[in-house]
Design an enzyme around this catalytic site. Structure first.
Site, PDB file in Angstrom:
ATOM      1  N   ASP A  76      53.786  28.765 -25.811  1.00 43.96           N
ATOM      2  CA  ASP A  76      53.379  29.890 -26.640  1.00 43.96           C
ATOM      3  C   ASP A  76      52.733  29.438 -27.943  1.00 43.96           C
ATOM      4  OD1 ASP A  76      54.163  31.717 -24.784  1.00 43.96           O
ATOM      5  OD2 ASP A  76      56.007  32.323 -25.799  1.00 43.96           O
ATOM      6  N   ASN A 150      52.223  37.807 -33.159  1.00 43.64           N
ATOM      7  CA  ASN A 150      53.645  38.020 -32.899  1.00 43.64           C
ATOM      8  C   ASN A 150      54.363  38.683 -34.054  1.00 43.64           C
ATOM      9  OD1 ASN A 150      53.828  37.106 -30.300  1.00 43.64           O
ATOM     10  ND2 ASN A 150      54.690  35.104 -30.801  1.00 43.64           N
ATOM     11  N   GLU A 151      54.397  37.996 -35.206  1.00 39.22           N
ATOM     12  CA  GLU A 151      55.198  38.521 -36.303  1.00 39.22           C
ATOM     13  C   GLU A 151      54.814  37.925 -37.639  1.00 39.22           C
ATOM     14  OE1 GLU A 151      56.313  34.797 -35.462  1.00 39.22           O
ATOM     15  OE2 GLU A 151      57.203  36.171 -34.007  1.00 39.22           O
ATOM     16  N   ALA A 194      61.557  38.013 -33.370  1.00 37.98           N
ATOM     17  CA  ALA A 194      62.297  39.266 -33.523  1.00 37.98           C
ATOM     18  C   ALA A 194      63.436  39.363 -32.507  1.00 37.98           C
ATOM     19  CB  ALA A 194      61.348  40.459 -33.374  1.00 37.98           C
TER      20      ALA A 194
END
EC number: 2.7.1.23
Length: 308
Positions: A76, A150-151, A194
């Site tokens: 990832d 993603n975040e 998360a």
């Protein structure tokens, strides 16, 4: 018309170099033109010499606007790095997992030959994944602006000291507390940082934003699922001198002194991911996390209607 496929790999790993060489060779043999970034192509050429498949160099021989698709060989982290490169272009990313969970990847290393075949046959679909715009404010000054797939994670800068924060949605405060941090994520990021912070798993098709506190010292510090039109914010309070740090996708960082404010909103520019399998997300969850499903019988059919 020449079809070019960008091959992206973490060439610091031998297995990634071997997969990149194999992919480039198969693409070339199928009549497509493999393309690589200069530094990664040099690593491949140093390793394989005359056996290296004929490959063009991105930014020298060809631009992103001439690339059909990007094949990403790695975990990832490698896919997130590739997203930085192609975001804003029309190039979709197709991930081949060489890591562990590899939730963003579409296929595994053992399926590389089949994946190349699907690329050659254009046997794939493309879906768009929401991204977020991230702004860091220090008073009235916009100190930094970045983005994430993603975040965006606001974390304590010092291991031994938690930060004091207040969470906000649409200009209204929700709660303040001491914590190790707060994660603001997309549905794609719900299975990343998360998730490990106790946040919910959100299906990629759901349009929403997430907030998940990390190790909060508070009675009300629950993960939240929020409308995609909302603006999320986390402020580092000044009642202590503990500083924070902003991490976006675990790759880009911004220092957050006391008083700093991080705002997150849905971005206008998505990241495009290619899919070779129309596997339901629930099935991907089971496979990636090795979830137990023993005893499942499945839906039953009723003759003459659904019944009551």
């Amino acid at each position: 018309m020449t079809r070019r496929i960008l091959v992206l790999a973490h060439t610091g790993r031998h297995d990634a170099m071997a997969a990149a060489q194999e992919a480039c060779t198969q693409l070339h043999q199928s009549g497509l033109v493999p393309v690589m970034r200069g530094e990664e192509l040099k690593d491949i050429q140093d390793e394989y010499g005359v056996l290296t498949a004929p490959t063009e160099t991105l930014g020298v021989d060809v631009g992103l606007d001439q690339v059909e698709l990007g094949m990403v060989l790695g975990g990832d982290g490698t896919i997130l790095r590739a997203a930085e490169l192609v975001r804003g272009s029309e190039v979709p990313l197709l991930g081949v997992n060489l890591g562990h969970v590899g939730f963003l990847a579409e296929s595994e290393r053992a399926d590389l030959t089949e994946t190349v075949r699907r690329v050659v046959d254009r046997d794939y679909t493309v879906e768009e994944r929401m991204t977020i715009d991230v702004q860091v404010w220090r008073g009235d000054v916009l100190a930094a602006q970045t983005w994430a797939l993603n975040e965006a994670a606001v974390e304590k800068a010092s291991r031994e000291r938690m930060i004091e924060v207040v969470m906000e949605v649409d200009g209204r405060p929700l709660s303040s507390f001491g914590c190790d941090g707060v994660v603001m994520a997309t549905p794609t990021g719900s299975t990343a940082y998360a998730f490990s912070s106790g946040g919910p798993v959100v299906w990629p098709e759901v349009e929403a934003l997430l907030m998940a506190p990390i190790s909060a010292h508070a009675l009300f510090a629950k993960p939240l699922v929020i409308a995609p039109t909302s603006v999320l914010a986390v402020e580092i309070l000044t009642r202590t001198d503990a500083a924070g740090v902003l991490w976006c996708d675990g790759r880009r960082t911004v220092d957050l002194p006391p008083g700093a404010r991080v705002e997150v909103r849905r971005a206008a520019t998505p990241v495009r991911l290619a899919r070779t399998q129309l596997t339901p997300f629930s099935e991907r969850l089971v496979k990636k996390f090795s979830l137990p499903t023993q005893g499942w019988r499945g839906p039953t059919s009723h003759a003459g209607g659904t019944g009551q």
